[in-house]
Design an enzyme around this catalytic site. Structure first.
Site, PDB file in Angstrom:
ATOM      1  N   CYS A  71       0.852  -1.199   0.000  1.00  0.00           N
ATOM      2  CA  CYS A  71       0.000   0.000   0.000  1.00  0.00           C
ATOM      3  C   CYS A  71       0.881   1.241   0.000  1.00  0.00           C
ATOM      4  O   CYS A  71       1.777   1.369   0.846  1.00  0.00           O
ATOM      5  CB  CYS A  71      -0.893  -0.007   1.244  1.00  0.00           C
ATOM      6  SG  CYS A  71      -1.820   1.527   1.434  1.00  0.00           S
ATOM      7  N   CYS A  77      -0.748   7.285   6.258  1.00  0.00           N
ATOM      8  CA  CYS A  77      -2.050   7.381   6.927  1.00  0.00           C
ATOM      9  C   CYS A  77      -1.949   6.712   8.301  1.00  0.00           C
ATOM     10  O   CYS A  77      -1.053   5.937   8.565  1.00  0.00           O
ATOM     11  CB  CYS A  77      -3.156   6.766   6.065  1.00  0.00           C
ATOM     12  SG  CYS A  77      -3.690   5.131   6.514  1.00  0.00           S
ATOM     13  N   CYS A  80      -2.821   1.376   9.134  1.00  0.00           N
ATOM     14  CA  CYS A  80      -2.004   0.179   9.341  1.00  0.00           C
ATOM     15  C   CYS A  80      -0.634   0.513   9.944  1.00  0.00           C
ATOM     16  O   CYS A  80      -0.053   1.543   9.618  1.00  0.00           O
ATOM     17  CB  CYS A  80      -1.755  -0.516   8.003  1.00  0.00           C
ATOM     18  SG  CYS A  80      -3.256  -1.094   7.217  1.00  0.00           S
ATOM     19  N   CYS A 153      -8.254   1.618  -0.129  1.00  0.00           N
ATOM     20  CA  CYS A 153      -7.674   1.099   1.125  1.00  0.00           C
ATOM     21  C   CYS A 153      -7.893  -0.408   1.209  1.00  0.00           C
ATOM     22  O   CYS A 153      -9.026  -0.880   1.077  1.00  0.00           O
ATOM     23  CB  CYS A 153      -8.311   1.799   2.316  1.00  0.00           C
ATOM     24  SG  CYS A 153      -7.933   1.001   3.886  1.00  0.00           S
ATOM     25  N   GLN A 278     -19.338  -3.598  15.719  1.00  0.00           N
ATOM     26  CA  GLN A 278     -17.945  -4.014  15.498  1.00  0.00           C
ATOM     27  C   GLN A 278     -17.576  -3.857  14.019  1.00  0.00           C
ATOM     28  O   GLN A 278     -18.351  -4.265  13.151  1.00  0.00           O
ATOM     29  CB  GLN A 278     -17.752  -5.478  15.930  1.00  0.00           C
ATOM     30  CG  GLN A 278     -17.922  -5.712  17.422  1.00  0.00           C
ATOM     31  CD  GLN A 278     -16.771  -5.179  18.257  1.00  0.00           C
ATOM     32  OE1 GLN A 278     -15.823  -4.583  17.756  1.00  0.00           O
ATOM     33  NE2 GLN A 278     -16.868  -5.366  19.560  1.00  0.00           N
ATOM     34  N   TYR A 306     -22.612  -2.064  28.645  1.00  0.00           N
ATOM     35  CA  TYR A 306     -22.024  -1.445  27.440  1.00  0.00           C
ATOM     36  C   TYR A 306     -22.425  -2.300  26.232  1.00  0.00           C
ATOM     37  O   TYR A 306     -21.574  -2.788  25.494  1.00  0.00           O
ATOM     38  CB  TYR A 306     -20.497  -1.355  27.531  1.00  0.00           C
ATOM     39  CG  TYR A 306     -19.971  -0.675  28.763  1.00  0.00           C
ATOM     40  CD1 TYR A 306     -19.755   0.702  28.775  1.00  0.00           C
ATOM     41  CD2 TYR A 306     -19.660  -1.405  29.908  1.00  0.00           C
ATOM     42  CE1 TYR A 306     -19.251   1.331  29.908  1.00  0.00           C
ATOM     43  CE2 TYR A 306     -19.152  -0.791  31.046  1.00  0.00           C
ATOM     44  CZ  TYR A 306     -18.947   0.573  31.040  1.00  0.00           C
ATOM     45  OH  TYR A 306     -18.446   1.182  32.154  1.00  0.00           O
ATOM     46  N   GLU A 327     -26.861   0.464  27.879  1.00  0.00           N
ATOM     47  CA  GLU A 327     -26.089   1.206  26.878  1.00  0.00           C
ATOM     48  C   GLU A 327     -26.464   2.680  26.979  1.00  0.00           C
ATOM     49  O   GLU A 327     -27.630   3.015  27.220  1.00  0.00           O
ATOM     50  CB  GLU A 327     -26.429   0.620  25.484  1.00  0.00           C
ATOM     51  CG  GLU A 327     -26.136   1.481  24.298  1.00  0.00           C
ATOM     52  CD  GLU A 327     -24.656   1.808  24.103  1.00  0.00           C
ATOM     53  OE1 GLU A 327     -23.803   0.910  24.238  1.00  0.00           O
ATOM     54  OE2 GLU A 327     -24.366   2.986  23.828  1.00  0.00           O
ATOM     55  N   CYS A 403     -11.056  -3.596  24.073  1.00  0.00           N
ATOM     56  CA  CYS A 403     -10.225  -3.237  22.917  1.00  0.00           C
ATOM     57  C   CYS A 403      -8.934  -2.570  23.370  1.00  0.00           C
ATOM     58  O   CYS A 403      -8.176  -2.061  22.545  1.00  0.00           O
ATOM     59  CB  CYS A 403     -11.002  -2.345  21.945  1.00  0.00           C
ATOM     60  SG  CYS A 403     -11.646  -0.869  22.732  1.00  0.00           S
TER      61      CYS A 403
HETATM   62  N1  SAH Z   1     -21.014  -4.740  23.267  1.00  0.00           N
HETATM   63  C1  SAH Z   1     -21.232  -3.951  22.088  1.00  0.00           C
HETATM   64  C2  SAH Z   1     -20.693  -2.536  22.156  1.00  0.00           C
HETATM   65  C3  SAH Z   1     -19.295  -2.368  22.664  1.00  0.00           C
HETATM   66  S1  SAH Z   1     -18.548  -0.787  22.409  1.00  0.00           S
HETATM   67  C4  SAH Z   1     -20.729  -4.676  20.857  1.00  0.00           C
HETATM   68  O1  SAH Z   1     -19.995  -5.661  20.945  1.00  0.00           O
HETATM   69  O2  SAH Z   1     -21.074  -4.242  19.733  1.00  0.00           O
HETATM   70  C5  SAH Z   1     -18.855   0.049  23.896  1.00  0.00           C
HETATM   71  C6  SAH Z   1     -20.250   0.601  24.022  1.00  0.00           C
HETATM   72  O3  SAH Z   1     -20.331   1.278  25.276  1.00  0.00           O
HETATM   73  C7  SAH Z   1     -20.662   1.619  22.974  1.00  0.00           C
HETATM   74  O4  SAH Z   1     -21.883   1.223  22.417  1.00  0.00           O
HETATM   75  C8  SAH Z   1     -20.817   2.922  23.769  1.00  0.00           C
HETATM   76  O5  SAH Z   1     -21.851   3.754  23.253  1.00  0.00           O
HETATM   77  C9  SAH Z   1     -21.158   2.399  25.134  1.00  0.00           C
HETATM   78  N2  SAH Z   1     -20.844   3.295  26.262  1.00  0.00           N
HETATM   79  C10 SAH Z   1     -19.844   4.197  26.370  1.00  0.00           C
HETATM   80  N3  SAH Z   1     -19.845   4.761  27.582  1.00  0.00           N
HETATM   81  C11 SAH Z   1     -20.866   4.205  28.284  1.00  0.00           C
HETATM   82  C12 SAH Z   1     -21.367   4.368  29.600  1.00  0.00           C
HETATM   83  N4  SAH Z   1     -20.808   5.228  30.454  1.00  0.00           N
HETATM   84  N5  SAH Z   1     -22.418   3.625  29.992  1.00  0.00           N
HETATM   85  C13 SAH Z   1     -22.995   2.738  29.136  1.00  0.00           C
HETATM   86  N6  SAH Z   1     -22.565   2.537  27.866  1.00  0.00           N
HETATM   87  C14 SAH Z   1     -21.518   3.258  27.438  1.00  0.00           C
END
Ligand code: SAH
Length: 450
Positions: A71, A77, A80, A153, A278, A306, A327, A403
């Site tokens: 690339c 950028c 990667c 990309c 994701q 979350y 969430e 992550c």
């Molecule tokens: N479990 C999901 C999302 C994970 S990402 C999946 O696998 O797709 C993390 C998530 O936490 C996001 O959706 C974000 O909006 C949420 N988030 C961030 N801060 C938060 C908080 N203080 N309380 C609740 N959710 C939150």
């Protein structure tokens, strides 16, 4: 050592950001794009007290892990960092990094299982392209907001590039102004594209610094011609704030229903522009399968904190007694509820709240969960939330998806002090060729309840 010196070093390590590291007279030298095993001639560009930065002048002896760089934007950028080494070497580096971080930061003795690897090409289902003042769609350069043009990309589907070109033409044909981060003026801020990998449905979202996009019908028509039936929706996202946060809160649908639908772990998943999803669907399935294996959700009450669009909990709702998702983003919660509905899942409920506030509420209601799934953003969980989970809900199992292995390590350490033990953890490579890696950890309660 001084700036502009040229030295020969052996690269022996790599940073979390993917930069090679060698030592010269006891001082660490950071060399981007150098691979472990390289012997390189380095030009020193910056000297600090205990470390310095250099650039490769010549690779004297290449590492066995090197491969051809495919690339032209690599190193320019900010995407990667591993395109110069083969993918299996990258996977080993990521595995080692997760393991060392868990041990060093978290003092975690549990074994690191073998990293689950993915397809390193064209796995992304989402792109957010910045646009410069001349109407060129591009990418941010490494560590900056300077926009560099990018050709196709290799992490993205080919049609993202085609869409970006059609969009550039639209901007230029109508001489539309583009946003300047310094002045806060200009109409078009970002081009944001999502494509559901399983169904091929495409969402195009234009982020604008106004309430309307002139000639939007022409844009829709051009996109329809390009994408055919795969184009499911075109949305304007209004962001008038002087901020580098990409998306505003308001969406205006100009074509279709305002969302796309993917299939994930056999469930239909509706995705709104503002919902987290994701970026690598295939590897998300592997991640969720591992999370399910760790959760053993059979007949259990599972608290999915979350939860985004509900994807993890919904993936094993058929086995669990009940799924309770929390969430903070309202649209994501709406998606989660809708996703439960369209998949005929009746034992899931979702709450729009801050995870810690929700936990306090559940604690006051006396809720007990058998399994708690935690999947927070990079900064990890509040220690207050971890206390409530460990001391009030006291689930048998905690499945922590992360992550950022540094905050995972920190939080696992806190949970170990509160009577949990990390049994094992598995890195899952959702982001091949970049510095990022996902990890899922299983923790079990050690103390028996009185
Ligand atoms: N479990 C999901 C999302 C994970 S990402 C999946 O696998 O797709 C993390 C998530 O936490 C996001 O959706 C974000 O909006 C949420 N988030 C961030 N801060 C938060 C908080 N203080 N309380 C609740 N959710 C939150």
């Amino acid at each position: 050592m001084c700036k502009n010196d040229e030295i020969i070093i052996d690269i022996t390590d790599v940073t979390a950001q993917g930069s090679g590291v060698g030592k010269y007279e006891g001082i660490a030298v950071f060399v981007p794009e150098a691979a472990v095993g390289d012997r390189v001639l380095v030009h020193i560009v910056k000297v600090n007290k205990n470390y310095c930065f250099g650039k490769i002048v010549e690779i004297i002896e290449p590492s066995e892990s090197r491969c051809e760089i495919d690339c032209d934007s690599f190193s320019k950028c900010g995407g990667c960092v591993y395109r110069h080494i083969n993918y299996s070497s990258e996977a080993q580096l990521k595995q080692k990094r997760v393991e060392q971080t868990m041990k060093r930061i978290g003092n975690i003795a549990a074994p690191c299982k073998e990293i689950i690897v993915g397809e390193p090409l064209r796995y992304r289902n989402k792109a957010q392209f910045p646009i410069n003042e001349n109407g060129h769609v591009g990418f941010f350069a490494t560590h900056s907001h300077r926009i560099i043009p990018c050709e196709d990309c290799l992490l993205q589907p080919v049609n993202f590039y085609e869409i970006s070109k059609v969009f550039e033409k639209f901007i230029n044909d109508f001489s539309l102004s583009c946003y300047n981060e310094e002045t806060g003026k200009g109409l078009i801020r970002h081009l944001y594209i999502r494509r559901a990998s399983a169904t091929k449905e495409i969402m195009v979202c234009v982020v604008i610094n106004a309430d309307a996009l002139p000639h939007n019908e022409v844009l829709v028509e051009t996109l329809e011609n390009l994408c055919g039936n795969d184009l499911k929706t075109v949305v304007l996202n209004v962001n008038k704030d002087k901020t580098n946060v990409i998306l505003g809160k308001e969406n205006k649908i100009i074509y279709g229903e305002g969302y796309i639908t993917d299939i994930l772990c056999s469930n239909k998943i509706r995705i709104n522009p503002l919902s987290f999803y994701q970026v690598n669907r295939d590897m998300a399935e592997c991640l969720y399968k591992k999370a399910e294996e760790y959760a053993e959700p059979q007949c259990k009450t599972v608290l999915d904190l979350y939860c985004g669009a509900g994807t993890i909990g919904l993936s094993f709702a058929d086995k669990a007694k009940e799924i309770i998702g929390v969430e903070i983003i309202e649209q994501a919660v709406e998606d989660a509820k809708y996703n439960a509905l369209i998949n005929g899942i009746k034992n899931a409920r979702f709450l729009c709240a801050d995870a810690c506030e929700a936990a306090k509420k559940f604690r006051d209601e006396g809720l007990k969960a058998d399994v708690v799934v935690l999947d927070p953003p990079r900064k990890g969980c509040d220690s207050e939330l971890l206390s409530i989970v460990a001391e009030s809900f006291s689930p048998e199992r905690i499945v922590y998806v992360s992550c950022d292995c540094a905050t995972l390590a920190r939080d696992c350490n806190i949970l170990e002090e509160k009577g949990y033990k990390v049994i094992e953890y598995t890195p899952v490579d959702l982001f091949p060729r970049t510095s990022h890696v996902e990890t899922v950890a299983l923790l079990r309660r050690q103390k028996t309840e009185i």
